[in-house]
Design an enzyme around this catalytic site. Structure first.
Site, PDB file in Angstrom:
ATOM      1  N   ARG A 238       0.857  -1.182   0.000  1.00 37.61           N
ATOM      2  CA  ARG A 238       0.000   0.000   0.000  1.00 37.61           C
ATOM      3  C   ARG A 238       0.894   1.233   0.000  1.00 37.61           C
ATOM      4  O   ARG A 238       1.932   1.249   0.673  1.00 37.61           O
ATOM      5  CB  ARG A 238      -0.878   0.038   1.262  1.00 37.61           C
ATOM      6  CG  ARG A 238      -2.078  -0.858   1.226  1.00 37.61           C
ATOM      7  CD  ARG A 238      -3.147  -0.328   0.263  1.00 37.61           C
ATOM      8  NE  ARG A 238      -4.316  -1.187   0.232  1.00 37.61           N
ATOM      9  CZ  ARG A 238      -4.523  -2.143  -0.679  1.00 37.61           C
ATOM     10  NH1 ARG A 238      -3.647  -2.383  -1.625  1.00 37.61           N
ATOM     11  NH2 ARG A 238      -5.628  -2.867  -0.646  1.00 37.61           N
ATOM     12  N   GLU A 267      -3.168   7.767  -4.412  1.00 38.57           N
ATOM     13  CA  GLU A 267      -3.622   7.210  -5.696  1.00 38.57           C
ATOM     14  C   GLU A 267      -4.936   7.844  -6.124  1.00 38.57           C
ATOM     15  O   GLU A 267      -5.775   8.090  -5.263  1.00 38.57           O
ATOM     16  CB  GLU A 267      -3.857   5.707  -5.545  1.00 38.57           C
ATOM     17  CG  GLU A 267      -2.600   4.926  -5.548  1.00 38.57           C
ATOM     18  CD  GLU A 267      -2.835   3.459  -5.230  1.00 38.57           C
ATOM     19  OE1 GLU A 267      -3.941   2.936  -5.484  1.00 38.57           O
ATOM     20  OE2 GLU A 267      -1.894   2.834  -4.720  1.00 38.57           O
ATOM     21  N   HIS A 285      -1.056   0.465  -9.823  1.00 37.44           N
ATOM     22  CA  HIS A 285      -1.796  -0.472  -8.956  1.00 37.44           C
ATOM     23  C   HIS A 285      -2.416  -1.617  -9.780  1.00 37.44           C
ATOM     24  O   HIS A 285      -3.639  -1.798  -9.784  1.00 37.44           O
ATOM     25  CB  HIS A 285      -2.871   0.274  -8.153  1.00 37.44           C
ATOM     26  CG  HIS A 285      -3.296  -0.468  -6.919  1.00 37.44           C
ATOM     27  ND1 HIS A 285      -3.668   0.154  -5.766  1.00 37.44           N
ATOM     28  CD2 HIS A 285      -3.407  -1.792  -6.662  1.00 37.44           C
ATOM     29  CE1 HIS A 285      -4.004  -0.742  -4.848  1.00 37.44           C
ATOM     30  NE2 HIS A 285      -3.854  -1.944  -5.378  1.00 37.44           N
TER      31      HIS A 285
HETATM   32  C1  8YV Z   1      -7.129  -3.993  -5.499  1.00 38.42           C
HETATM   33  C2  8YV Z   1      -5.511  -4.767  -3.964  1.00 38.42           C
HETATM   34  O1  8YV Z   1      -8.051  -4.165  -4.506  1.00 38.42           O
HETATM   35  O2  8YV Z   1      -6.353  -6.826  -3.217  1.00 38.42           O
HETATM   36  C3  8YV Z   1      -5.909  -5.732  -2.912  1.00 38.42           C
HETATM   37  O3  8YV Z   1      -5.748  -5.405  -1.727  1.00 38.42           O
HETATM   38  O4  8YV Z   1      -4.837  -3.832  -3.708  1.00 38.42           O
HETATM   39  C4  8YV Z   1      -5.978  -4.929  -5.349  1.00 38.42           C
HETATM   40  O5  8YV Z   1      -6.238  -6.204  -5.697  1.00 38.42           O
HETATM   41  C5  8YV Z   1      -7.740  -3.999  -6.820  1.00 38.42           C
HETATM   42  O6  8YV Z   1      -7.730  -2.678  -7.187  1.00 38.42           O
HETATM   43  C6  8YV Z   1      -9.135  -4.525  -6.882  1.00 38.42           C
HETATM   44  O7  8YV Z   1     -10.044  -3.495  -6.813  1.00 38.42           O
END
Ligand code: 8YV
Length: 319
Positions: A238, A267, A285
């Site tokens: 993150r 982001e 991402h």
């Molecule tokens: C995002 C992610 O969620 O799983 C996670 O924690 O960071 C990614 O897979 C992706 O943008 C799905 O919306």
């Protein structure tokens, strides 16, 4: 309950089409992002909502404010493994179930971690830009990169994604060291008692830990200094985990060798100071974004929702 009487609020359009189609076909769905005025829309439909569909992406999530505007909310189903953007405390205080999508994305996230590591070390994206700009002709041979075999891959957060990353890095003859809150007697890798000690040893510091308040800015100026002028930072966790200003300073002063980043503090904004650097690899991402993994995630989200609506236990519950 007939499934069409189960009301699902969809937070945003940034969800796989397959998931949106399934949810809209089976349940009564409400599209929050199409409302001209969120507050007025929630005032009107909020009390009918049984389930919230969102994702772990920092721009989606579920705030305490949104949860409070849904007085009959019973479940939040999130498309993603990370749930730091969901107010878990507010949900559990209300007895609202939260589900995520663990497991199914590990391999692809670890693949992208390795891709970023290789890219920043071997200067793949940079050399691509060099060749396209005609510099091979005008400036000659592209400068040398850094060998990854025999180097220390320092993993921060040895969960299931970290383990998948470790296996891949082993296949490239890297030595695996890690920092993790709990010891891992089950793995043959070198554990460090402190993050600083790991950063000092690591040639590549790879972040695979959860986001959220407890890990905010864990990678700060001191850790970057410990990583040193030959060290690279890889972030597939993150953006909040890294103090982005400290990272920019460390890059500008040559305190670290480079960075490869899939996630950012604000982001989808990526600071110009990072964009303009050749020793920074940037992906927007995309770690879990393969057709196969996105399908598996979408189906797991839908199965959780369906199970709950049918009065069955959910499959992957956070709280
Ligand atoms: C995002 C992610 O969620 O799983 C996670 O924690 O960071 C990614 O897979 C992706 O943008 C799905 O919306």
């Amino acid at each position: 309950m007939a499934l069409k009487q189960f009301n699902v609020l969809i937070k945003g359009p940034q969800l796989p089409q397959r998931l949106l189609d399934n949810v809209e076909a089976q349940f009564t769905a409400f599209r929050l992002w199409e409302a001209a005025d969120d507050a007025a829309y929630l005032q009107e439909i909020g009390p009918q909502i049984d389930a919230l569909l969102t994702s772990g992406n920092p721009v989606m999530g579920a705030s305490v404010d949104l949860i409070n505007r849904l007085p009959n909310l019973k479940i939040i189903c999130s498309n993603g493994v990370g749930y730091d953007s969901i107010d878990i405390k507010a949900a559990s205080a209300r007895g609202v179930i939260v589900t995520n999508t663990p497991g199914v994305l590990n391999a692809c996230v670890a693949d992208l971690g390795m891709a970023l590591l290789l890219d920043v070390a071997r200067r793949v994206s940079e050399s691509d830009r060099y060749a396209r700009a005609g510099k091979w002709l005008s400036h000659g041979r592209f400068p040398a990169g850094c060998k990854i075999g025999g180097k220390v891959c320092g993993i921060v957060g040895l969960g299931s994604i970290g383990l998948d990353l470790a296996r891949r890095a082993r296949a490239f003859d890297m030595d695996i060291h890690f920092y993790n809150p709990h010891s891992r007697p089950d793995v043959p890798y070198t554990r460090h008692e402190t993050l600083k000690s790991l950063a000092q040893q690591a040639d590549f510091l790879v972040l695979t830990l959860p986001g959220g308040a407890s890990t905010r800015h864990l990678i700060d100026a001191e850790i970057l200094q410990a990583l040193g002028p030959k060290g690279f930072l890889i972030n597939i966790a993150r953006g909040s985990v890294v103090d982005e200003q400290a990272l920019i300073q460390a890059l500008e002063s040559g305190q670290i060798a480079g960075a490869a980043l899939d996630v950012f503090e604000h982001e989808p904004a990526v600071p110009q100071a990072l964009q303009k650097r050749n020793n920074v690899v940037i992906t927007p991402h995309i770690a879990s974004s393969t057709e196969e993994t996105m399908r598996a995630m979408a189906d797991l989200v839908f199965e959780n929702l369906l199970a709950f609506a049918q009065g069955e236990p959910v499959l992957t519950r956070v709280v």
